[in-house]
Structure formats: C-alpha cells, structure tokens
Design an enzyme around this catalytic site. Structure first.
Site, PDB file in Angstrom:
ATOM      1  N   SER A 116       0.820  -1.219   0.000  1.00 15.90           N
ATOM      2  CA  SER A 116       0.000   0.000   0.000  1.00 15.90           C
ATOM      3  C   SER A 116       0.854   1.268   0.000  1.00 15.90           C
ATOM      4  O   SER A 116       1.906   1.317   0.645  1.00 15.90           O
ATOM      5  CB  SER A 116      -0.899  -0.003   1.243  1.00 15.90           C
ATOM      6  OG  SER A 116      -1.481   1.261   1.448  1.00 15.90           O
ATOM      7  N   TYR A 139      -1.750   5.551  -4.715  1.00 14.38           N
ATOM      8  CA  TYR A 139      -2.810   6.559  -4.669  1.00 14.38           C
ATOM      9  C   TYR A 139      -2.228   7.811  -5.301  1.00 14.38           C
ATOM     10  O   TYR A 139      -1.161   8.266  -4.893  1.00 14.38           O
ATOM     11  CB  TYR A 139      -3.217   6.877  -3.223  1.00 14.38           C
ATOM     12  CG  TYR A 139      -4.251   5.940  -2.632  1.00 14.38           C
ATOM     13  CD1 TYR A 139      -5.476   5.752  -3.247  1.00 14.38           C
ATOM     14  CD2 TYR A 139      -4.006   5.263  -1.444  1.00 14.38           C
ATOM     15  CE1 TYR A 139      -6.441   4.903  -2.700  1.00 14.38           C
ATOM     16  CE2 TYR A 139      -4.958   4.412  -0.889  1.00 14.38           C
ATOM     17  CZ  TYR A 139      -6.180   4.244  -1.525  1.00 14.38           C
ATOM     18  OH  TYR A 139      -7.124   3.403  -0.987  1.00 14.38           O
ATOM     19  N   THR A 165      -5.125   2.620  -7.421  1.00 13.86           N
ATOM     20  CA  THR A 165      -6.464   2.494  -6.828  1.00 13.86           C
ATOM     21  C   THR A 165      -7.297   3.710  -7.200  1.00 13.86           C
ATOM     22  O   THR A 165      -6.900   4.848  -6.953  1.00 13.86           O
ATOM     23  CB  THR A 165      -6.361   2.353  -5.295  1.00 13.86           C
ATOM     24  OG1 THR A 165      -5.589   1.187  -5.014  1.00 13.86           O
ATOM     25  CG2 THR A 165      -7.732   2.222  -4.651  1.00 13.86           C
ATOM     26  N   LYS A 234      -7.220  -0.569  -9.920  1.00 10.53           N
ATOM     27  CA  LYS A 234      -7.934  -1.286  -8.850  1.00 10.53           C
ATOM     28  C   LYS A 234      -9.183  -0.511  -8.448  1.00 10.53           C
ATOM     29  O   LYS A 234      -9.099   0.673  -8.115  1.00 10.53           O
ATOM     30  CB  LYS A 234      -7.024  -1.449  -7.631  1.00 10.53           C
ATOM     31  CG  LYS A 234      -7.710  -2.065  -6.422  1.00 10.53           C
ATOM     32  CD  LYS A 234      -6.726  -2.363  -5.312  1.00 10.53           C
ATOM     33  CE  LYS A 234      -7.377  -3.006  -4.117  1.00 10.53           C
ATOM     34  NZ  LYS A 234      -8.053  -2.066  -3.228  1.00 10.53           N
ATOM     35  N   HIS A 258     -13.385  -2.372  -2.876  1.00  7.68           N
ATOM     36  CA  HIS A 258     -12.546  -1.934  -1.760  1.00  7.68           C
ATOM     37  C   HIS A 258     -12.998  -2.603  -0.456  1.00  7.68           C
ATOM     38  O   HIS A 258     -12.950  -2.012   0.621  1.00  7.68           O
ATOM     39  CB  HIS A 258     -12.628  -0.405  -1.639  1.00  7.68           C
ATOM     40  CG  HIS A 258     -11.370   0.265  -1.156  1.00  7.68           C
ATOM     41  ND1 HIS A 258     -10.523   0.968  -1.980  1.00  7.68           N
ATOM     42  CD2 HIS A 258     -10.809   0.357   0.072  1.00  7.68           C
ATOM     43  CE1 HIS A 258      -9.521   1.470  -1.271  1.00  7.68           C
ATOM     44  NE2 HIS A 258      -9.666   1.095  -0.018  1.00  7.68           N
TER      45      HIS A 258
HETATM   46  C1  FMN Z   1      -7.626  -2.156   6.808  1.00  8.70           C
HETATM   47  C2  FMN Z   1      -7.682  -2.033   5.331  1.00  8.70           C
HETATM   48  C3  FMN Z   1      -6.849  -1.136   4.687  1.00  8.70           C
HETATM   49  C4  FMN Z   1      -6.878  -1.031   3.295  1.00  8.70           C
HETATM   50  N1  FMN Z   1      -6.007  -0.195   2.693  1.00  8.70           N
HETATM   51  C5  FMN Z   1      -5.989  -0.121   1.345  1.00  8.70           C
HETATM   52  C6  FMN Z   1      -5.025   0.690   0.689  1.00  8.70           C
HETATM   53  O1  FMN Z   1      -4.171   1.310   1.324  1.00  8.70           O
HETATM   54  N2  FMN Z   1      -5.076   0.738  -0.661  1.00  8.70           N
HETATM   55  C7  FMN Z   1      -6.003   0.037  -1.391  1.00  8.70           C
HETATM   56  O2  FMN Z   1      -6.002   0.114  -2.620  1.00  8.70           O
HETATM   57  N3  FMN Z   1      -6.909  -0.762  -0.797  1.00  8.70           N
HETATM   58  C8  FMN Z   1      -6.916  -0.850   0.561  1.00  8.70           C
HETATM   59  N4  FMN Z   1      -7.813  -1.686   1.159  1.00  8.70           N
HETATM   60  C9  FMN Z   1      -8.738  -2.511   0.342  1.00  8.70           C
HETATM   61  C10 FMN Z   1      -8.106  -3.855   0.005  1.00  8.70           C
HETATM   62  O3  FMN Z   1      -7.040  -3.715  -0.898  1.00  8.70           O
HETATM   63  C11 FMN Z   1      -9.087  -4.833  -0.628  1.00  8.70           C
HETATM   64  O4  FMN Z   1      -9.710  -4.217  -1.736  1.00  8.70           O
HETATM   65  C12 FMN Z   1     -10.178  -5.346   0.327  1.00  8.70           C
HETATM   66  O5  FMN Z   1      -9.692  -5.464   1.648  1.00  8.70           O
HETATM   67  C13 FMN Z   1     -10.667  -6.696  -0.175  1.00  8.70           C
HETATM   68  O6  FMN Z   1     -11.675  -7.195   0.626  1.00  8.70           O
HETATM   69  P1  FMN Z   1     -11.457  -8.287   1.793  1.00  8.70           P
HETATM   70  O7  FMN Z   1     -10.897  -7.542   2.959  1.00  8.70           O
HETATM   71  O8  FMN Z   1     -12.841  -8.796   2.011  1.00  8.70           O
HETATM   72  O9  FMN Z   1     -10.513  -9.353   1.284  1.00  8.70           O
HETATM   73  C14 FMN Z   1      -7.792  -1.813   2.552  1.00  8.70           C
HETATM   74  C15 FMN Z   1      -8.623  -2.721   3.201  1.00  8.70           C
HETATM   75  C16 FMN Z   1      -8.567  -2.846   4.565  1.00  8.70           C
HETATM   76  C17 FMN Z   1      -9.459  -3.844   5.248  1.00  8.70           C
HETATM   77  C1  COI Z   2      -5.067   5.137   4.043  1.00 11.83           C
HETATM   78  C2  COI Z   2      -6.394   4.648   3.481  1.00 11.83           C
HETATM   79  C3  COI Z   2      -6.801   5.502   2.321  1.00 11.83           C
HETATM   80  C4  COI Z   2      -6.279   3.198   3.178  1.00 11.83           C
HETATM   81  C5  COI Z   2      -7.506   2.570   2.572  1.00 11.83           C
HETATM   82  O1  COI Z   2      -7.636   2.519   1.378  1.00 11.83           O
HETATM   83  C6  COI Z   2      -8.495   1.943   3.416  1.00 11.83           C
HETATM   84  O2  COI Z   2      -8.427   2.062   4.654  1.00 11.83           O
HETATM   85  O3  COI Z   2      -9.427   1.317   2.885  1.00 11.83           O
END
Ligand code: FMN
Ligand code: COI
Length: 359
Positions: A116, A139, A165, A234, A258
C-alpha cells in the site's frame, strides 16, 4: 524460503474465519473497527460474502490429475498459486514489524504482495526483504511531482507493477470507525508519504479546492508516459468503467469494491465480475477481491473470469494473531482449500477452470 513452523498456532484454527475471531482479541476496539469495518451500514461488505455462498459449484468425479498444479503466469512471471495479498494500509497497527512481517509470511507461501501507498515501512525496506515479486499500490497524490516520486522509488526498488487504486478518491463514510473514534495511533505513520501536504481541509467534497485534486481518466495517459511498469487499475466495478480502462490502455484491472469500504450499496465484486469479464474479453488480466475467505471462493472467482484474486482483511488477522507465521498460515489454508476444490470439481490446472465449474 522454508515455511515457518506452524506449531504456535492453536490446532482449532483451521479456516480464515477462525483467524477473524481470534484477531479481535489482539487489537483495541478502534483498530478493530478500522480493519474489520466497512462504510455506512456495511451492506456491501456483507454482500461480498453472501454472494459467494449463493454461487454453487458443480462437482466432477474420476478425472485425471497427473501433473496437477495451481501455477499461473501473470505479467511475465510465474506464481505458485493465484492468491495475492491485497494492498492494506498501516500494518504496524497490528504488528510491531508491520509490512516487514507480512512480506516474510508472503514469501513463505510464495505469494505475490501488493504494498500500500500507506504502508508503515519504507517501500524500499519491504522490497529488500521480499522473496517474491512485489507490486506497488499507488494513490495519486495531490501534487503530481509527489506521485512521480513514489513511482520512481517503486521502480528503483524493483516493484514489478503499479496498482492504481481509483475507487477511493474520498474515504468512504465509515460509521463503525467514527463511532469507535479511530485515529492512527502516535508512532504509526504512512512513512512513504512523509513531508507531503495533506489534502486541503474542506467541509464538502464538492468544494472546488477538493475537486481540483481528484484524479481523472485523462491522468492515466500522463502516468503511462512516466513509467514502463504495467498499470493495473484497482476498483473497477462496472462494465462501463472496464471499457474506459481498456480505452485508456491499462495493463490489467482489479474488480473490487474496496472490501465495502468506499460506497456502501454497490454490488458484491464477485457479482459484477462476469459482466466485466465479458467486456474485457480476455484482452488484459483481471484480478478480483472482496470477500475471498475460502479456496472455493478463489475457484468461483477464477471460474467467472479472474486470473488471480487478492485477500485483504484475513492477512491482517493472521498478522495480528501470529505475525509472519499467521500470514503464511492464512495463505496456506487458502491454497490447500483451493487444491481440494479443484480436485473435487475436476480442474487439474488453473487454465482448466471455466464457468462450467458453476451450476
Ligand atoms: C484495513 C484495510 C486497509 C486497506 N487499505 C488499502 C489501501 O491502502 N489501498 C487500497 O487500494 N486498498 C486498501 N484496502 C482494500 C483492500 O485492498 C481490498 O480491496 C479489500 O480489503 C478486499 O476485501 P477483503 O478484505 O474482504 O478481502 C484496505 C482494506 C482494509 C481492510
Ligand atoms: C489510508 C487509506 C486511504 C487506506 C484505505 O484505502 C483503506 O483504509 O481502505
């Protein structure tokens, strides 16, 4: 790299949901709300899971499994299996070594990992510890020079693709997180974004000062002109946007909502996959994430047109419970379940998986 010993994992932990249940005790209420929660009423997050249950597999018997394998080829690389670590922010929230612990677990299970933008370890240090190809999740930054600096750092550190993303230009309204009063704790920071100005504080996302910074389709051509790395978009959840992504010349897409963390009320990612795969027509690889908790979920996503899947929250749960060993175990469970599911549905290779495996 050898798989770390799993002896420290309690023997009743046999599925990803067991990690979810255990992980809750390993973090405070606010961190739990941030990680486990989603936006608004969390309908979309629930849908991501329920949609997988609604899809039914068609079992097949007495097939020939000589030479069976879960190997895939993606962007010029061979991966042992099609399960990747989704980009998730702030791994130090749940483990003191943060992404360094995660990448170790990923290496043990030969899994590709997407790092990330908001990682809590320098992207160069994560790359130095990696034993498998890494992709960098980008991002777009308010200042384009800052975006390009991240891109060139990722290139120099050996990242092999950019995962841009596009579904979170504004954070979803995460009420669970708001109620729990979540704030990034002191000492944990997105270190790759140090010394960057934050977006202007605006009352409304319609404020012109805010809107001026929002990425647009035309920015893809600009990004393309500054990097030779494959660009994977994404957060595509409609056939219309998949068509625009193709027009923009991206190298791949991730069908994703997401994890239900942006716009609540959109469909499950797996439910949108077939229409998007039809639109893409095999021209570029499709990855998918959102709700993958079982090897059968992986099989269903591959059947509906994904080349690979990504897993978000369960990796953080494994990391919270047992560090790199927990991450490796989560991936190991999924891979074992995928192999069993392939065997029982008559698919000796990933290439042999098609919509036929679904009833
Ligand atoms: C705590 C957390 C932080 C995330 N941070 C990002 C991120 O920094 N960038 C991003 O593109 N997606 C982020 N996501 C989304 C994940 O990449 C992903 O799309 C999602 O968690 C998939 O669903 P799942 O948790 O059911 O497997 C985040 C998800 C979670 C749960
Ligand atoms: C720092 C955030 C933008 C990370 C994210 O994509 C999320 O928490 O779902």
């Amino acid at each position: 790299m050898p798989v770390p010993p799993l002896s420290q994992i309690p023997s009743h932990v046999v599925a990803l949901d067991d990690y979810e249940a255990l992980a809750r005790a390993h973090m405070d209420e606010a961190a739990w709300a941030y990680i486990a929660g989603a936006s608004a009423d969390e309908c979309t997050m629930r849908e991501n899971h329920e949609a997988f249950c609604r899809l039914k597999l068609s079992p097949r018997v007495l097939g020939d499994f000589t030479g069976a394998s879960t190997k895939i080829e993606l962007f010029g690389r061979t991966f042992a299996h099609p399960v990747f670590l989704a980009p998730t922010a702030f791994h130090k929230l749940v483990h003191p070594d943060g992404e360094l612990a995660t990448v170790l677990g990923a290496a043990a299970m030969e899994a590709g990992m997407v790092v990330s933008t908001s990682a809590t370890v320098l992207l160069e240090d994560i790359a130095a510890a990696a034993r498998m190809p890494l992709w960098f999740q980008l991002y777009m930054q308010p200042d384009s020079a800052h975006t390009l600096e991240l891109v060139s750092r990722a290139e120099a550190a050996g990242y092999e693709a950019l995962v841009l993303t596009v579904d979170a230009p504004v954070s979803g309204l995460r009420n669970r997180e708001q109620r729990a009063g979540f704030q990034i704790p002191f000492g944990i920071e997105p270190v790759n974004l140090r010394n960057r100005p934050a977006l202007p504080l605006c009352d409304s996302v319609f404020d012109p000062a805010y809107i001026a910074h929002l990425p647009r389709w035309k920015d893809l051509a600009w990004l393309r002109s500054h990097t030779k790395l494959p660009i994977i978009l994404k957060g595509i959840l409609s056939a219309a946007d998949a068509a625009l992504a193709l027009d923009a010349g991206v190298d791949g897409i991730v069908v994703s909502n997401h994890g239900g963390r942006t716009l609540d009320g959109v469909p499950a990612a797996i439910d949108m996959l077939p229409a998007i795969a039809d639109e893409i027509g095999g021209r570029i690889p499709i990855l998918m994430d959102g709700g993958i908790r079982r090897g059968t979920d992986v099989l269903k996503a591959l059947a509906l047109g994904a080349s690979a899947v990504m897993v978000g929250r369960p990796i953080l749960y494994g990391l919270a419970v047992a560090g790199p060993v927990g991450v490796a175990h989560v991936l190991k469970i999924l891979r074992t379940e995928l192999e069993v599911a392939m065997l029982l549905s008559g698919c000796p290779t990933i290439a042999s998986i098609s919509r036929e495996v679904l009833v």
